[in-house]
Write a protein that holds these residues in place. Structure first.
Motif, PDB file in Angstrom:
ATOM      1  N   PRO A   1      -4.995  -2.356   4.791  1.00  0.00           N
ATOM      2  CA  PRO A   1      -4.502  -2.708   3.615  1.00  0.00           C
ATOM      3  C   PRO A   1      -3.301  -3.368   3.518  1.00  0.00           C
ATOM      4  O   PRO A   1      -2.374  -3.151   4.181  1.00  0.00           O
ATOM      5  N   GLY A   2      -3.301  -4.616   2.823  1.00  0.00           N
ATOM      6  CA  GLY A   2      -2.161  -5.233   2.965  1.00  0.00           C
ATOM      7  C   GLY A   2      -2.111  -6.559   4.054  1.00  0.00           C
ATOM      8  O   GLY A   2      -1.225  -7.074   4.275  1.00  0.00           O
ATOM      9  N   HIS A   3      -3.351  -6.594   4.720  1.00  0.00           N
ATOM     10  CA  HIS A   3      -3.404  -7.595   5.577  1.00  0.00           C
ATOM     11  C   HIS A   3      -3.271  -9.021   5.419  1.00  0.00           C
ATOM     12  O   HIS A   3      -2.366  -9.764   5.991  1.00  0.00           O
ATOM     13  N   ARG A   4      -3.803  -9.494   4.182  1.00  0.00           N
ATOM     14  CA  ARG A   4      -3.427 -10.899   3.724  1.00  0.00           C
ATOM     15  C   ARG A   4      -1.752 -10.653   3.330  1.00  0.00           C
ATOM     16  O   ARG A   4      -1.449 -11.957   3.488  1.00  0.00           O
ATOM     17  N   SER A   5      -1.382  -9.901   2.704  1.00  0.00           N
ATOM     18  CA  SER A   5      -0.030  -9.832   2.368  1.00  0.00           C
ATOM     19  C   SER A   5       0.944 -10.103   3.565  1.00  0.00           C
ATOM     20  O   SER A   5       1.841 -10.889   3.501  1.00  0.00           O
ATOM     21  N   VAL A   6       0.468  -9.494   4.452  1.00  0.00           N
ATOM     22  CA  VAL A   6       1.437  -9.523   5.703  1.00  0.00           C
ATOM     23  C   VAL A   6       1.342 -10.864   6.110  1.00  0.00           C
ATOM     24  O   VAL A   6       2.492 -11.535   6.650  1.00  0.00           O
ATOM     25  N   MET A   7       0.225 -11.451   6.211  1.00  0.00           N
ATOM     26  CA  MET A   7      -0.126 -12.997   6.774  1.00  0.00           C
ATOM     27  C   MET A   7       0.850 -13.861   6.013  1.00  0.00           C
ATOM     28  O   MET A   7       1.400 -14.810   6.559  1.00  0.00           O
ATOM     29  N   TRP A   8       0.744 -13.752   4.526  1.00  0.00           N
ATOM     30  CA  TRP A   8       1.443 -14.627   3.471  1.00  0.00           C
ATOM     31  C   TRP A   8       2.925 -14.279   4.061  1.00  0.00           C
ATOM     32  O   TRP A   8       3.741 -15.044   3.828  1.00  0.00           O
ATOM     33  N   LEU A   9       3.325 -12.910   3.967  1.00  0.00           N
ATOM     34  CA  LEU A   9       4.896 -12.763   4.388  1.00  0.00           C
ATOM     35  C   LEU A   9       5.323 -13.472   5.428  1.00  0.00           C
ATOM     36  O   LEU A   9       6.292 -14.096   5.374  1.00  0.00           O
TER      37      LEU A   9
END
Length: 283
Positions: free
Chosen positions: A108-116
């Motif tokens: 959960p939040g994989h894409r968010s970490v990448m974008w961050l």
């Protein structure tokens, strides 16, 4: 040989002469500042102002002696080596583990970490000084080497994590599965199997982290104001005043500063090209 009978891709005599002339010119332009720096460091104080181009007359190591024995350069050098070394070691570990997690696992939040990680690279370093200064002051990390290391890792780790992710994407996932079949944990697979296969990526990450801390001036100036905590980037400003500059000390210091960076480059250079191009193309 005429142009009609010349094989495809083969250069003519004029093209070869032009190519080699261009290469020689590029090498001369690249080496000129370095050679001038070294020669200036070997000249007596203020002799560089002379209109006569006498390159080897009166050459000596006096400027190096003044730098090493008459200034705080050895302390600045020790502080810089410590800061750059810690930034390199910790930055490589954080970037490698983060890149591996983002490459191999979906959470959960994989894409968010990448974008961050990507968005943090969009901000100029200068605008982060004030918020970082407030954080460091609140945590009591001003004029502390760990505080400066943390500040440098905010620059190096996000970029290196993306770079390591691209490299880990080129390592077949079947290797991870084979390690787990042999009884290794996910971290054990990463540490014992995948990481040794990723030396080129690790080399590039280590070099980038080291150079980020080695030549930086802005953060070091703001966060390290005490005399005994200064790094090379801050300390060398003492050789330049408002109305004077000691170019003998400056050039000798610049030559000495280049030596550790050159050593690190020589240690990792055979891995740099592979590491920089890994992940650039897909099969």
């Amino acid at each position: 040989m005429s142009a009609s009978t010349r094989r495809r891709g083969e250069r003519g005599p004029l093209a070869s002469i032009g190519l080699h002339a261009g290469l020689l010119l590029a090498v001369a332009v690249s080496l000129f500042p370095v050679v001038w720096l070294v020669l200036t460091s070997l000249k007596p104080r203020d002799s560089w102002l002379s209109a006569e181009l006498r390159f080897f007359d009166d050459s000596s190591l006096a400027n190096y002696g003044r730098v090493l024995t008459g200034t705080e350069f050895p302390r600045w050098l020790l502080n810089s080596v410590l800061v750059a070394g810690l930034t390199m070691v910790i930055g490589v570990f954080l970037a490698a583990t983060t890149g591996y997690a983002v490459s191999r696992f979906r959470f959960p939040g994989h894409r968010s970490v990448m974008w961050l990680l990507l968005v943090t690279q969009m901000f100029p370093v200068a605008i982060l000084i004030v918020p970082l200064y407030n954080l460091m002051a609140g945590l009591g990390l001003l004029n502390q080497i760990p505080g400066l290391v943390i500040a440098y890792m905010t620059i190096a780790v996000p970029f290196c994590a993306w770079m390591m992710k691209s490299y880990f994407d080129t390592v077949p996932i079947e290797i991870d599965q084979a390690g787990m079949v042999d009884g290794l944990t996910p971290f054990g697979t990463f540490w014992r199997v995948v990481l040794p296969l990723s030396r080129p990526g690790i080399a590039v990450t280590a070099f980038y982290c080291f150079m980020t801390a080695w030549g930086e001036v802005g953060y070091a100036t703001v966060f390290m104001s005490q005399e005994d905590k200064r790094t090379l980037g801050v300390g060398l400003q003492q050789f330049v005043g408002q109305h004077w500059s000691d170019w003998g000390l400056m050039t000798a210091s610049a030559v000495l500063i280049a030596i550790p960076a050159g050593v690190v480059f020589l240690l990792v250079q055979r891995h740099l090209i592979t590491g920089l191009t890994a992940g650039a193309t897909k099969a």
